[in-house]
Scaffold this motif. Structure first.
Motif, PDB file in Angstrom:
ATOM      1  N   ILE A 118      54.233  33.618  48.543  1.00 47.95           N
ATOM      2  CA  ILE A 118      52.841  33.233  48.280  1.00 47.95           C
ATOM      3  C   ILE A 118      51.940  34.011  49.243  1.00 47.95           C
ATOM      4  CG2 ILE A 118      51.198  31.334  48.105  1.00 47.95           C
ATOM      5  CD1 ILE A 118      53.655  29.469  47.846  1.00 47.95           C
ATOM      6  N   SER A 119      51.374  35.072  48.745  1.00 50.48           N
ATOM      7  CA  SER A 119      50.480  35.903  49.555  1.00 50.48           C
ATOM      8  C   SER A 119      49.144  35.181  49.741  1.00 50.48           C
ATOM      9  CB  SER A 119      50.245  37.249  48.859  1.00 50.48           C
ATOM     10  OG  SER A 119      49.563  37.040  47.634  1.00 50.48           O
ATOM     11  N   ALA A 120      48.324  35.690  50.635  1.00 46.76           N
ATOM     12  CA  ALA A 120      46.995  35.109  50.861  1.00 46.76           C
ATOM     13  C   ALA A 120      46.162  35.188  49.584  1.00 46.76           C
ATOM     14  CB  ALA A 120      46.287  35.817  52.011  1.00 46.76           C
ATOM     15  N   SER A 121      46.306  36.271  48.829  1.00 46.74           N
ATOM     16  CA  SER A 121      45.538  36.382  47.586  1.00 46.74           C
ATOM     17  C   SER A 121      45.989  35.332  46.569  1.00 46.74           C
ATOM     18  CB  SER A 121      45.626  37.793  46.996  1.00 46.74           C
ATOM     19  OG  SER A 121      46.931  38.097  46.593  1.00 46.74           O
ATOM     20  N   LYS A 122      47.271  34.995  46.548  1.00 42.56           N
ATOM     21  CA  LYS A 122      47.749  33.934  45.655  1.00 42.56           C
ATOM     22  C   LYS A 122      47.208  32.575  46.098  1.00 42.56           C
ATOM     23  CE  LYS A 122      51.964  36.148  44.009  1.00 42.56           C
ATOM     24  NZ  LYS A 122      53.442  36.121  44.015  1.00 42.56           N
ATOM     25  N   CYS A 128      40.742  28.856  43.926  1.00 43.28           N
ATOM     26  CA  CYS A 128      39.725  29.025  42.877  1.00 43.28           C
ATOM     27  C   CYS A 128      40.047  28.162  41.663  1.00 43.28           C
ATOM     28  CB  CYS A 128      39.617  30.492  42.464  1.00 43.28           C
ATOM     29  SG  CYS A 128      38.862  31.536  43.712  1.00 43.28           S
ATOM     30  N   ARG A 129      41.308  28.180  41.259  1.00 43.77           N
ATOM     31  CA  ARG A 129      41.718  27.367  40.105  1.00 43.77           C
ATOM     32  C   ARG A 129      41.630  25.874  40.407  1.00 43.77           C
ATOM     33  NH1 ARG A 129      45.852  31.319  39.793  1.00 43.77           N
ATOM     34  NH2 ARG A 129      47.239  29.883  40.857  1.00 43.77           N
ATOM     35  N   GLY A 130      41.812  25.505  41.659  1.00 46.04           N
ATOM     36  CA  GLY A 130      41.821  24.091  42.044  1.00 46.04           C
ATOM     37  C   GLY A 130      40.498  23.571  42.553  1.00 46.04           C
ATOM     38  N   GLY A 131      39.430  24.310  42.324  1.00 46.04           N
ATOM     39  CA  GLY A 131      38.117  23.849  42.763  1.00 46.04           C
ATOM     40  C   GLY A 131      37.980  23.770  44.275  1.00 46.04           C
ATOM     41  N   GLY A 132      38.639  24.671  44.981  1.00 42.52           N
ATOM     42  CA  GLY A 132      38.528  24.721  46.436  1.00 42.52           C
ATOM     43  C   GLY A 132      39.682  24.053  47.171  1.00 42.52           C
ATOM     44  N   ARG A 133      40.657  23.512  46.426  1.00 37.45           N
ATOM     45  CA  ARG A 133      41.840  22.883  47.017  1.00 37.45           C
ATOM     46  C   ARG A 133      43.086  23.362  46.274  1.00 37.45           C
ATOM     47  NH1 ARG A 133      40.889  18.632  50.269  1.00 37.45           N
ATOM     48  NH2 ARG A 133      42.902  17.646  49.971  1.00 37.45           N
TER      49      ARG A 133
END
Length: 189
Positions: A118-122, A128-133
């Motif tokens: 799990i890279s930082a970009s992932k 982003c997909r989780g609304g900030g979480r």
């Protein structure tokens, strides 16, 4: 004019260009293994050889997790530095290293480890997909939550303690290390 040094550079440039073309057209398997090698270490080797992770490596060794982090993986390791372990008093730290607390220490370290790369970009895409979480299940079995604070990725443990990723994407042969500034806890210690 004779430019022997220029010919050498031109030959090297053409060789590199050829290798890139081969890699793009047929994948890296098309390049003979003698022409390249990976200098990356496993996560266990990296922590063992780093001056920043002496306490971490001692804990990995005490719990036999360094053997796991020497395997193929891939793994994502949120690695607390020696300074991060400073949140514990010397007495608490010594207690964690006692034989009777081996399971507790192993649980603590397993909480810093996630299966997969799990890279930082992932992590940012998941945010982003989780609304900030975003949450990630550790090999210990409990979740760690990622959020943003300014430009920092912040991990929050099940007790509400927070750790900042201070150095991201330290790629190794069997996964990635994200250095963190605090030890995250799966439960009260």
């Amino acid at each position: 004019m004779n430019f022997p040094q220029s010919k050498t550079y031109l030959t090297l440039a053409l060789l590199c260009f050829n290798l890139v073309c081969m890699a793009q057209g047929q994948g890296l398997s098309a390049i003979p293994t003698g022409l390249y090698f990976s200098a990356k270490k496993t996560i266990a080797e990296k922590t063992m050889k780093s001056d920043q992770y002496r306490t971490l490596y001692a804990a990995l060794k005490a719990t036999d997790l360094e053997e796991v982090l020497d395997m193929d993986g891939p793994f994502t390791f949120f690695a607390p530095t020696d300074n991060a372990f400073g949140q514990f008093s010397p007495e608490e730290l010594n207690s964690l290293f006692k034989e009777e607390n081996k399971a507790k220490l192993k649980s603590l370290l397993s909480y810093h480890l996630v299966a997969g790369h799990i890279s930082a970009s992932k992590i940012l895409k998941a945010l982003c997909r989780g609304g900030g979480r975003a949450s990630f299940t550790t090999i210990q079995g409990k979740k760690v939550t990622a959020t943003m604070s300014g430009l920092d990725i912040v991990l929050t443990d099940s007790l509400g303690n927070k750790a900042i990723i201070t150095e991201a994407d330290n790629n190794q042969s069997n996964g990635v290390i994200h250095q963190i500034d605090r030890v995250i806890l799966p439960s009260t210690m």
